[in-house]
Design a protein around this motif. Structure first.
Motif, PDB file in Angstrom:
ATOM      1  N   ALA A   1      38.524  36.239  36.076  1.00 33.93           N
ATOM      2  CA  ALA A   1      38.962  36.569  37.435  1.00 33.93           C
ATOM      3  C   ALA A   1      37.988  37.532  38.096  1.00 33.93           C
ATOM      4  O   ALA A   1      37.699  37.413  39.301  1.00 33.93           O
ATOM      5  CB  ALA A   1      40.362  37.175  37.408  1.00 33.93           C
ATOM      6  N   LEU A   2      37.459  38.483  37.347  1.00 34.32           N
ATOM      7  CA  LEU A   2      36.473  39.414  37.888  1.00 34.32           C
ATOM      8  C   LEU A   2      35.171  38.694  38.223  1.00 34.32           C
ATOM      9  O   LEU A   2      34.553  38.952  39.270  1.00 34.32           O
ATOM     10  CB  LEU A   2      36.211  40.549  36.897  1.00 34.32           C
ATOM     11  CG  LEU A   2      37.357  41.541  36.703  1.00 34.32           C
ATOM     12  CD1 LEU A   2      37.095  42.431  35.505  1.00 34.32           C
ATOM     13  CD2 LEU A   2      37.561  42.380  37.962  1.00 34.32           C
ATOM     14  N   ASP A   3      34.741  37.794  37.339  1.00 33.04           N
ATOM     15  CA  ASP A   3      33.525  37.030  37.619  1.00 33.04           C
ATOM     16  C   ASP A   3      33.669  36.252  38.917  1.00 33.04           C
ATOM     17  O   ASP A   3      32.733  36.163  39.722  1.00 33.04           O
ATOM     18  CB  ASP A   3      33.243  36.059  36.464  1.00 33.04           C
ATOM     19  CG  ASP A   3      32.701  36.755  35.223  1.00 33.04           C
ATOM     20  OD1 ASP A   3      32.498  37.979  35.263  1.00 33.04           O
ATOM     21  OD2 ASP A   3      32.480  36.060  34.215  1.00 33.04           O
ATOM     22  N   THR A   4      34.857  35.688  39.126  1.00 32.93           N
ATOM     23  CA  THR A   4      35.099  34.897  40.330  1.00 32.93           C
ATOM     24  C   THR A   4      35.207  35.775  41.566  1.00 32.93           C
ATOM     25  O   THR A   4      34.598  35.497  42.610  1.00 32.93           O
ATOM     26  CB  THR A   4      36.382  34.065  40.169  1.00 32.93           C
ATOM     27  OG1 THR A   4      36.243  33.187  39.039  1.00 32.93           O
ATOM     28  CG2 THR A   4      36.666  33.245  41.406  1.00 32.93           C
ATOM     29  N   GLU A   5      35.969  36.861  41.467  1.00 31.52           N
ATOM     30  CA  GLU A   5      36.209  37.739  42.611  1.00 31.52           C
ATOM     31  C   GLU A   5      34.908  38.310  43.172  1.00 31.52           C
ATOM     32  O   GLU A   5      34.733  38.433  44.395  1.00 31.52           O
ATOM     33  CB  GLU A   5      37.145  38.874  42.208  1.00 31.52           C
ATOM     34  CG  GLU A   5      37.442  39.890  43.286  1.00 31.52           C
ATOM     35  CD  GLU A   5      38.275  39.322  44.434  1.00 31.52           C
ATOM     36  OE1 GLU A   5      38.208  39.892  45.543  1.00 31.52           O
ATOM     37  OE2 GLU A   5      38.981  38.317  44.221  1.00 31.52           O
ATOM     38  N   PHE A   6      33.985  38.651  42.279  1.00 27.64           N
ATOM     39  CA  PHE A   6      32.744  39.288  42.718  1.00 27.64           C
ATOM     40  C   PHE A   6      31.528  38.362  42.598  1.00 27.64           C
ATOM     41  O   PHE A   6      30.397  38.828  42.704  1.00 27.64           O
ATOM     42  CB  PHE A   6      32.534  40.587  41.944  1.00 27.64           C
ATOM     43  CG  PHE A   6      33.609  41.604  42.201  1.00 27.64           C
ATOM     44  CD1 PHE A   6      33.651  42.302  43.397  1.00 27.64           C
ATOM     45  CD2 PHE A   6      34.610  41.835  41.263  1.00 27.64           C
ATOM     46  CE1 PHE A   6      34.654  43.226  43.652  1.00 27.64           C
ATOM     47  CE2 PHE A   6      35.625  42.755  41.501  1.00 27.64           C
ATOM     48  CZ  PHE A   6      35.648  43.449  42.702  1.00 27.64           C
ATOM     49  N   ASP A   7      31.789  37.076  42.352  1.00 26.55           N
ATOM     50  CA  ASP A   7      30.733  36.069  42.288  1.00 26.55           C
ATOM     51  C   ASP A   7      29.614  36.501  41.338  1.00 26.55           C
ATOM     52  O   ASP A   7      28.412  36.387  41.647  1.00 26.55           O
ATOM     53  CB  ASP A   7      30.167  35.826  43.698  1.00 26.55           C
ATOM     54  CG  ASP A   7      29.349  34.545  43.779  1.00 26.55           C
ATOM     55  OD1 ASP A   7      29.566  33.646  42.934  1.00 26.55           O
ATOM     56  OD2 ASP A   7      28.494  34.451  44.669  1.00 26.55           O
ATOM     57  N   LEU A   8      30.011  37.014  40.181  1.00 24.00           N
ATOM     58  CA  LEU A   8      29.051  37.619  39.261  1.00 24.00           C
ATOM     59  C   LEU A   8      28.135  36.590  38.602  1.00 24.00           C
ATOM     60  O   LEU A   8      26.937  36.835  38.422  1.00 24.00           O
ATOM     61  CB  LEU A   8      29.796  38.418  38.184  1.00 24.00           C
ATOM     62  CG  LEU A   8      30.580  39.634  38.674  1.00 24.00           C
ATOM     63  CD1 LEU A   8      31.367  40.245  37.535  1.00 24.00           C
ATOM     64  CD2 LEU A   8      29.639  40.667  39.290  1.00 24.00           C
TER      65      LEU A   8
END
Length: 218
Positions: A172-179
């Motif tokens: 979810a963090l990777d997606t939220e911040f387009d990491l």
């Protein structure tokens, strides 16, 4: 500022933050210095940090605590600052060259051959983990954890409370911040702030294994 021994005994994983207490800009600059200056194997520095210092930013990070990790939501929303620790997924040639050129700009190489030697040494270790041990991503992530350990202690020296959390939805963090499009992936979250008087964990004695158990004389 506390001594190292005082900080080690004072700090703990904060369970309840005082939402009304904020870290000063000056103190958080010191935390950013710790993040930037942390040691890493061959100085590869395979990290990036998403920093939330307001309610909107913390709400974005808190999306990763929904569902199974809901118990960590207050630790994100009530903290003063929250940092997502991210690791490079691969240390590609472009990144390796960027690290080398930054070192050169900073004056680390008195002779051109020293620069070549450093690049060869760093590439050697990377190739060992990429091709022999086959754990490149894990090796890079371990450097980020070295960084995390340094900032936990350093924050304690400043009298700032922290809690490191792997209990978050990293995807979810990777997606939220387009990491991932940037070549990174989240590995953990650390909240920074000041403990609440209601935090039960602050009142529990610390417990560590004895010296006889963990130290072996060579």
């Amino acid at each position: 500022m506390k001594t190292i021994n005082e900080a080690l005994n004072w700090r703990y994983s904060t369970k309840v933050f005082d939402a009304n207490k904020k870290i000063s800009a000056e103190d958080f600059e010191q935390i950013k210095d710790m993040l930037q200056m942390s040691p890493s194997s061959t100085n590869i520095q395979p990290w990036s940090f998403v920093i939330a210092d307001d309610d909107a930013g913390k709400a974005r990070i808190a999306k990763s605590t929904q569902g199974a990790f809901h118990f960590n939501t207050p630790k994100v929303l009530d903290a003063s600052h929250v940092v997502v620790f991210c690791t490079r997924i691969h240390a590609d040639d472009e990144y390796m060259q960027a690290v080398l050129e930054k070192e050169d700009q900073d004056g680390r190489y008195a002779q051109p051959e020293f620069k070549t030697q450093m690049h060869q040494a760093r590439q050697l270790f990377l190739d060992i983990h990429r091709y022999d041990v086959k754990d490149e991503a894990h090796w890079l992530a371990k450097q980020v954890y070295l960084n995390m350990g340094a900032v936990l202690l350093g924050s304690g020296l400043l009298g700032i409370d922290t809690v490191p959390m792997e209990g978050v939805d990293l995807q979810a963090l990777d997606t939220e911040f387009d990491l991932r499009s940037k070549g990174y992936s989240a590995v953990a979250v650390v909240s920074f702030g000041y403990r609440s008087d209601e935090d039960f964990n602050a009142k529990i004695p610390k417990s560590r294994l004895s010296e006889e158990t963990i130290f072996i004389k060579a």
